[in-house]
Design an enzyme around this catalytic site. Sequence first.
Site, mmCIF file in Angstrom:
data_model
loop_
_atom_site.group_PDB
_atom_site.id
_atom_site.type_symbol
_atom_site.label_atom_id
_atom_site.label_comp_id
_atom_site.label_asym_id
_atom_site.label_seq_id
_atom_site.Cartn_x
_atom_site.Cartn_y
_atom_site.Cartn_z
ATOM 1 N N LYS A 22 89.762 37.894 -62.836
ATOM 2 C CA LYS A 22 90.627 37.782 -61.651
ATOM 3 C C LYS A 22 91.443 36.489 -61.716
ATOM 4 O O LYS A 22 92.650 36.489 -61.475
ATOM 5 C CB LYS A 22 89.766 37.786 -60.380
ATOM 6 C CG LYS A 22 90.539 37.455 -59.121
ATOM 7 C CD LYS A 22 89.664 37.468 -57.884
ATOM 8 C CE LYS A 22 89.013 36.170 -57.558
ATOM 9 N NZ LYS A 22 89.835 35.186 -56.854
ATOM 10 N N ASN A 23 90.764 35.386 -62.046
ATOM 11 C CA ASN A 23 91.443 34.091 -61.969
ATOM 12 C C ASN A 23 92.421 33.851 -63.113
ATOM 13 O O ASN A 23 93.137 32.849 -63.124
ATOM 14 C CB ASN A 23 90.417 32.955 -61.879
ATOM 15 C CG ASN A 23 89.750 32.924 -60.515
ATOM 16 O OD1 ASN A 23 90.142 33.661 -59.608
ATOM 17 N ND2 ASN A 23 88.733 32.091 -60.365
ATOM 18 N N CYS A 116 90.247 28.231 -45.275
ATOM 19 C CA CYS A 116 89.747 29.581 -45.499
ATOM 20 C C CYS A 116 88.241 29.546 -45.438
ATOM 21 O O CYS A 116 87.649 28.550 -45.043
ATOM 22 C CB CYS A 116 90.238 30.136 -46.820
ATOM 23 S SG CYS A 116 89.408 29.404 -48.227
ATOM 24 N N ARG A 121 91.261 23.987 -48.458
ATOM 25 C CA ARG A 121 92.253 24.354 -49.482
ATOM 26 C C ARG A 121 93.577 23.582 -49.298
ATOM 27 O O ARG A 121 94.631 24.171 -49.129
ATOM 28 C CB ARG A 121 92.548 25.862 -49.496
ATOM 29 C CG ARG A 121 91.356 26.785 -49.443
ATOM 30 C CD ARG A 121 90.501 26.793 -50.668
ATOM 31 N NE ARG A 121 90.985 27.327 -51.898
ATOM 32 C CZ ARG A 121 90.543 28.456 -52.470
ATOM 33 N NH1 ARG A 121 89.682 29.210 -51.843
ATOM 34 N NH2 ARG A 121 90.959 28.817 -53.650
ATOM 35 N N ASP A 306 82.140 28.973 -58.487
ATOM 36 C CA ASP A 306 82.167 30.414 -58.203
ATOM 37 C C ASP A 306 80.845 31.107 -58.564
ATOM 38 O O ASP A 306 80.624 32.246 -58.161
ATOM 39 C CB ASP A 306 83.322 31.089 -58.969
ATOM 40 C CG ASP A 306 84.679 30.755 -58.357
ATOM 41 O OD1 ASP A 306 84.714 30.215 -57.244
ATOM 42 O OD2 ASP A 306 85.703 31.046 -59.001
ATOM 43 N N ARG A 398 87.697 41.812 -53.143
ATOM 44 C CA ARG A 398 88.762 40.915 -53.622
ATOM 45 C C ARG A 398 88.549 40.549 -55.090
ATOM 46 O O ARG A 398 89.522 40.204 -55.780
ATOM 47 C CB ARG A 398 88.792 39.628 -52.782
ATOM 48 C CG ARG A 398 89.344 39.810 -51.377
ATOM 49 C CD ARG A 398 89.438 38.467 -50.665
ATOM 50 N NE ARG A 398 89.802 37.453 -51.623
ATOM 51 C CZ ARG A 398 89.207 36.264 -51.743
ATOM 52 N NH1 ARG A 398 88.246 35.922 -50.941
ATOM 53 N NH2 ARG A 398 89.602 35.409 -52.663
HETATM 54 C C1 UD1 Z 1 90.535 28.189 -58.321
HETATM 55 C C2 UD1 Z 1 89.916 29.559 -58.369
HETATM 56 C C3 UD1 Z 1 88.660 29.606 -57.510
HETATM 57 C C4 UD1 Z 1 87.703 28.494 -57.919
HETATM 58 C C5 UD1 Z 1 88.410 27.144 -57.940
HETATM 59 C C6 UD1 Z 1 87.541 26.020 -58.480
HETATM 60 C C7 UD1 Z 1 91.801 31.039 -58.739
HETATM 61 C C8 UD1 Z 1 92.672 32.118 -58.213
HETATM 62 N N1 UD1 Z 1 90.882 30.529 -57.902
HETATM 63 O O1 UD1 Z 1 90.929 27.951 -56.973
HETATM 64 O O2 UD1 Z 1 88.028 30.875 -57.690
HETATM 65 O O3 UD1 Z 1 86.632 28.438 -56.996
HETATM 66 O O4 UD1 Z 1 89.590 27.212 -58.775
HETATM 67 O O5 UD1 Z 1 87.086 26.335 -59.741
HETATM 68 O O6 UD1 Z 1 91.897 30.665 -59.891
HETATM 69 N N2 UD1 Z 1 92.362 20.379 -53.910
HETATM 70 C C9 UD1 Z 1 93.006 19.374 -53.221
HETATM 71 N N3 UD1 Z 1 94.373 19.348 -53.233
HETATM 72 C C10 UD1 Z 1 95.111 20.275 -53.892
HETATM 73 C C11 UD1 Z 1 94.449 21.303 -54.603
HETATM 74 C C12 UD1 Z 1 93.062 21.323 -54.596
HETATM 75 O O7 UD1 Z 1 92.376 18.529 -52.604
HETATM 76 O O8 UD1 Z 1 96.352 20.195 -53.852
HETATM 77 C C13 UD1 Z 1 90.893 20.441 -53.885
HETATM 78 C C14 UD1 Z 1 90.378 21.714 -53.197
HETATM 79 O O9 UD1 Z 1 90.306 21.564 -51.806
HETATM 80 C C15 UD1 Z 1 89.005 21.859 -53.788
HETATM 81 C C16 UD1 Z 1 89.211 21.334 -55.228
HETATM 82 O O10 UD1 Z 1 90.401 20.563 -55.204
HETATM 83 O O11 UD1 Z 1 88.087 21.036 -53.118
HETATM 84 C C17 UD1 Z 1 89.330 22.439 -56.259
HETATM 85 O O12 UD1 Z 1 90.435 23.259 -55.946
HETATM 86 P P1 UD1 Z 1 91.289 23.996 -57.065
HETATM 87 O O13 UD1 Z 1 90.745 23.652 -58.428
HETATM 88 O O14 UD1 Z 1 92.728 23.765 -56.793
HETATM 89 O O15 UD1 Z 1 90.934 25.518 -56.757
HETATM 90 P P2 UD1 Z 1 91.921 26.736 -56.637
HETATM 91 O O16 UD1 Z 1 92.968 26.658 -57.689
HETATM 92 O O17 UD1 Z 1 92.333 26.901 -55.223
#
Ligand code: UD1
Length: 418
Positions: A22-23, A116, A121, A306, A398
């Site tokens: 998925k990711n 969420c 996020r 995850d 999902r």
């Molecule tokens: C992706 C995955 C999700 C997985 C996560 C962490 C997809 C579609 N989803 O989510 O399944 O759980 O990686 O492995 O690939 N953060 C910030 N600021 C930002 C962006 C992120 O503070 O601008 C923080 C988030 O709140 C969180 C951490 O960084 O605490 C990790 O987030 P991130 O690696 O960005 O996860 P996603 O890309 O949303």
Amino acid sequence: MGQFIIQGGQRLQGEVTVQGAKNSALPILAATAAVRGTCVIHNCPRLTDVDATLDILRCLHCDARREGETITINTAGICGGAIPDSLMREMRSSIIFLGPLLSALGRAEMSSPGGCEIGQRPIDLHIAAMRAMGVQIQEDGGRLHCHAPEGLRGARIALSFPSVGATENIMIAATTAKGSTTLTNAAREPEIADLAAFLNRCGARIHGAGEGTVLIEGVSALTGTDHTVIPDRIAAATFLTAAAITRGDVLLRRCVPEHMDAMIALLEQGGTRVHRQKDELRLTAYSRPRRLPTVRTMPYPGFPTDAQAAAMVLAAVADGTSLIIENIFENRLKHVAELGRMGAHIRVEGHVAIVDGVAQLTGSQVDACDLRAGAALVLAGLAAQGETTVRHIRHVDRGCQHFEADLAALGAKIRREA
Ligand code: UD1
């Protein structure tokens, strides 16, 4: 609403073919918006999050068709650049369209993802990186208005945290930016390398994806290609855990064992036998799992957040006390209360769960609060005595493709009710 009804206590045995990741599928499909021409993406799982991604592409006037597990996208008609709130709400990770739209159209308009089920996020890292690449961004009533009047330009970007989504957005935006981009403290997840492999087949010049430093040399345009999405390491980990807690014997076909080192190590330390072959894994368990060494969720190659909920189910039935520390998302221990209804003994202190394993869980009615928590509750139901009802399974849909059919083929007694 939808629910799974599970009669626990069956030993799982047999083979299962792992779905496409998925990711990987989501960012690759989003990235097709930055490509001129037709892309054919194989091994795309049938998931509601994939459907939501295709809906966004169609709303941008791209043609998106599915035939089996192959999706063909033609972007010739792409225009607009605004993603409506209703589509953004369908899927939090739709922020991944920011980079592709800026690359294709020089503008993008979308709502902030907001909080969420698993946490806030925030998208500050995405925003700061796009600004460094010449994008003007204004926020107005929760909508982001992004515009690159002089086009995207390469930049030096150092992430303060290796965010998966930010790394993907930066890589995609940088492919057609003027000049080169150097990204440090990039996320190293296998899905990042898969996205880069796809983009490079489209003519991008990305070096080092999957490592901490990524160099992207801008090219004038990306052209269509075909690509096969990598196997889903989290789905694979879910089936291995199902085998471990039911003292089962399960062979996973079409997986990448080296993407799963942290999870395999945990399962072995829990007393199961895992046999690796090229693209297969076989787990055999004969007895109750042993207590686990402390599980700390970390960016890849650390233990994946995850798979934390699945690890907690393993700990919940293990012999002894295990600690699970959630370091990535602040609100990702909600399944603890639901597992408690099934007789699990778990205390939470901040982001640490202290899990006293019990000899037997008991069937109960529980609620899936997010995707991975929902899948973990299904696992708990497989190991429990009696009947478990897992409600709100739209969350599970999902990310888990024909989950109940795969489990039933392994001998689980599980059915879906509308
Ligand atoms: C992706 C995955 C999700 C997985 C996560 C962490 C997809 C579609 N989803 O989510 O399944 O759980 O990686 O492995 O690939 N953060 C910030 N600021 C930002 C962006 C992120 O503070 O601008 C923080 C988030 O709140 C969180 C951490 O960084 O605490 C990790 O987030 P991130 O690696 O960005 O996860 P996603 O890309 O949303």
